[in-house]
Design an enzyme around this catalytic site. Structure first.
Site, mmCIF file in Angstrom:
data_model
loop_
_atom_site.group_PDB
_atom_site.id
_atom_site.type_symbol
_atom_site.label_atom_id
_atom_site.label_comp_id
_atom_site.label_asym_id
_atom_site.label_seq_id
_atom_site.Cartn_x
_atom_site.Cartn_y
_atom_site.Cartn_z
ATOM 1 N N GLU A 105 -5.173 -5.305 10.505
ATOM 2 C CA GLU A 105 -4.154 -4.294 10.731
ATOM 3 C C GLU A 105 -4.408 -3.582 12.060
ATOM 4 O O GLU A 105 -5.205 -2.628 12.113
ATOM 5 C CB GLU A 105 -4.179 -3.262 9.601
ATOM 6 C CG GLU A 105 -3.924 -3.852 8.229
ATOM 7 C CD GLU A 105 -3.331 -2.819 7.285
ATOM 8 O OE1 GLU A 105 -2.283 -3.095 6.728
ATOM 9 O OE2 GLU A 105 -3.918 -1.725 7.138
ATOM 10 N N GLY A 112 2.918 -1.277 4.253
ATOM 11 C CA GLY A 112 2.944 0.153 3.958
ATOM 12 C C GLY A 112 4.369 0.603 3.670
ATOM 13 O O GLY A 112 4.903 0.431 2.583
ATOM 14 N N ASN A 115 0.863 -1.187 0.000
ATOM 15 C CA ASN A 115 0.000 0.000 0.000
ATOM 16 C C ASN A 115 0.898 1.235 0.000
ATOM 17 O O ASN A 115 1.520 1.549 1.015
ATOM 18 C CB ASN A 115 -0.896 -0.040 1.246
ATOM 19 C CG ASN A 115 -1.672 1.248 1.441
ATOM 20 O OD1 ASN A 115 -1.828 2.046 0.510
ATOM 21 N ND2 ASN A 115 -2.158 1.467 2.653
ATOM 22 N N SER A 127 3.664 -2.455 10.194
ATOM 23 C CA SER A 127 5.127 -2.477 10.311
ATOM 24 C C SER A 127 5.753 -3.808 9.890
ATOM 25 O O SER A 127 6.697 -4.285 10.516
ATOM 26 C CB SER A 127 5.548 -2.092 11.730
ATOM 27 O OG SER A 127 5.130 -0.752 12.010
ATOM 28 N N GLY A 134 2.722 1.935 10.717
ATOM 29 C CA GLY A 134 3.664 3.037 10.566
ATOM 30 C C GLY A 134 4.383 3.417 11.856
ATOM 31 O O GLY A 134 5.009 4.460 11.936
ATOM 32 N N HIS A 160 -9.378 0.918 5.022
ATOM 33 C CA HIS A 160 -8.076 1.108 5.677
ATOM 34 C C HIS A 160 -8.263 2.012 6.894
ATOM 35 O O HIS A 160 -9.082 2.939 6.870
ATOM 36 C CB HIS A 160 -7.074 1.727 4.692
ATOM 37 C CG HIS A 160 -5.675 1.714 5.226
ATOM 38 N ND1 HIS A 160 -5.213 2.670 6.098
ATOM 39 C CD2 HIS A 160 -4.650 0.845 5.034
ATOM 40 C CE1 HIS A 160 -3.954 2.384 6.418
ATOM 41 N NE2 HIS A 160 -3.584 1.288 5.786
ATOM 42 N N LYS A 215 0.069 4.314 -0.209
ATOM 43 C CA LYS A 215 -0.558 5.516 0.370
ATOM 44 C C LYS A 215 -0.353 6.708 -0.574
ATOM 45 O O LYS A 215 -0.341 6.525 -1.784
ATOM 46 C CB LYS A 215 0.005 5.779 1.767
ATOM 47 C CG LYS A 215 0.020 4.522 2.622
ATOM 48 C CD LYS A 215 0.254 4.786 4.068
ATOM 49 C CE LYS A 215 0.334 3.453 4.804
ATOM 50 N NZ LYS A 215 0.261 3.596 6.234
ATOM 51 N N GLU A 257 -6.643 4.422 7.993
ATOM 52 C CA GLU A 257 -6.477 5.871 7.735
ATOM 53 C C GLU A 257 -7.747 6.452 7.106
ATOM 54 O O GLU A 257 -8.096 7.610 7.354
ATOM 55 C CB GLU A 257 -5.239 6.103 6.844
ATOM 56 C CG GLU A 257 -3.959 5.880 7.644
ATOM 57 C CD GLU A 257 -2.772 5.422 6.833
ATOM 58 O OE1 GLU A 257 -2.781 5.537 5.597
ATOM 59 O OE2 GLU A 257 -1.803 4.919 7.462
HETATM 60 C C1 PEP Z 1 -0.602 0.015 6.038
HETATM 61 O O1 PEP Z 1 -0.678 1.195 5.778
HETATM 62 O O2 PEP Z 1 -1.484 -0.749 5.632
HETATM 63 C C2 PEP Z 1 0.531 -0.466 6.820
HETATM 64 C C3 PEP Z 1 0.467 -1.659 7.318
HETATM 65 O O3 PEP Z 1 1.604 0.409 7.004
HETATM 66 P P1 PEP Z 1 3.040 0.066 7.643
HETATM 67 O O4 PEP Z 1 3.514 -1.222 7.017
HETATM 68 O O5 PEP Z 1 3.908 1.223 7.281
HETATM 69 O O6 PEP Z 1 2.847 -0.091 9.103
#
Ligand code: PEP
Length: 249
Positions: free
Chosen positions: A167, A234, A9, A213, A173, A95, A11, A97
């Site tokens: 998630e 991400g 992803n 992460s 993040g 998601h 973003k 966000e």
């Molecule tokens: C995401 O945005 O779906 C995500 C898991 O981000 P990150 O891997 O940066 O934690």
């Protein structure tokens, strides 16, 4: 057998030019990775160029969001039919966000899932609890409600086209990955919820990705858990080398 999925992803990162350069670099790194499905999710402006570029490869393309109507007076929105026409195969829905900053609810998630299926896109449906919810021991209540309301009124056939991504919001993040065991616990809960809402066979077949992460150095431990069927990545999906290392776990 559930084929793993590794999805990146991006973003709100990468111009069209950067997105095309990324997939040009990624293709040779993952072209023999037949053990899993590889998906990248660029921002809307790059969807079509990226889709063109990966047409004859094993890389699928996903949008990061969609609207539930086919067309209409919805300034700034993009329909699933438009996403499909741009060459995408998947769409991320719900998601955290989108839920946190743009008012996404379990009800809009549900409408978007139906819209994605109508346009023959594979929905990657995100669920997960916040830190405060985890600390109050509410993970199962929150994720259970996201699953029940998000997947409301779907048939088993429709469900068979869906991918779920667990998630935990506190792990996105932040560099704080859930331990494989902690992630697996919620994955098992999600699978049990699918069994209750649909059937044992649907529950055994549905793919549940972990996100939060994920990095080249923790993917192996996560993938060793029987209920973890891949990852939604991400930050570590923004560089071809680190994304390819995750794909080739
Ligand atoms: C995401 O945005 O779906 C995500 C898991 O981000 P990150 O891997 O940066 O934690």
């Amino acid at each position: 057998m559930r084929k793993p999925v590794i999805a990146g992803n991006w973003k709100m990162f990468k111009t069209v030019e950067e997105a095309v350069a990324f997939v040009d670099a990624l293709v040779p790194l993952v072209e023999s990775s037949a053990h899993c499905e590889v998906v990248v999710a660029p921002p809307f402006p790059a969807l079509s160029s990226v889709a063109q570029r990966v047409k004859a490869t094993n890389i699928g393309v996903s949008a990061q969001d969609c609207h539930w109507e086919k067309e209409g007076a919805f300034t700034g929105e993009v329909s699933c039919e438009m996403i499909k026409e741009a060459g995408a195969s998947h769409v991320i829905i719900g998601h955290s966000e989108r839920r946190q900053f743009f008012g996404e609810t379990n009800e809009t998630v549900n409408k978007k899932i139906f819209a994605a299926l109508r346009a023959f896109l594979v929905p990657i449906v995100c669920v997960g609890e916040s830190l405060a919810e985890r600390e109050k021991n509410e993970t199962e209540r929150v994720v259970g409600e996201q699953m029940t309301k998000g997947l409301d009124s779907l048939t088993e056939l429709q469900l068979s086209h869906i991918i779920v991504a667990y998630e935990p919001v506190w792990a996105i993040g932040t560099g704080r990955t859930a331990t494989p065991e902690l992630a697996a616990e919620t994955h098992r809960f999600i699978r049990d919820t699918v069994a209750k809402l649909f059937s044992r066979s649907s529950s055994a077949a549905i793919r549940i990705l972990y996100g939060g992460s994920v990095k080249p150095d923790n993917i192996k431990g996560l993938m060793a858990q029987p209920d973890i069927d891949g990852a939604l990545v991400g930050g570590a999906s923004l560089k071809p080398d680190s994304f390819a290392a995750i794909v080739n776990f």
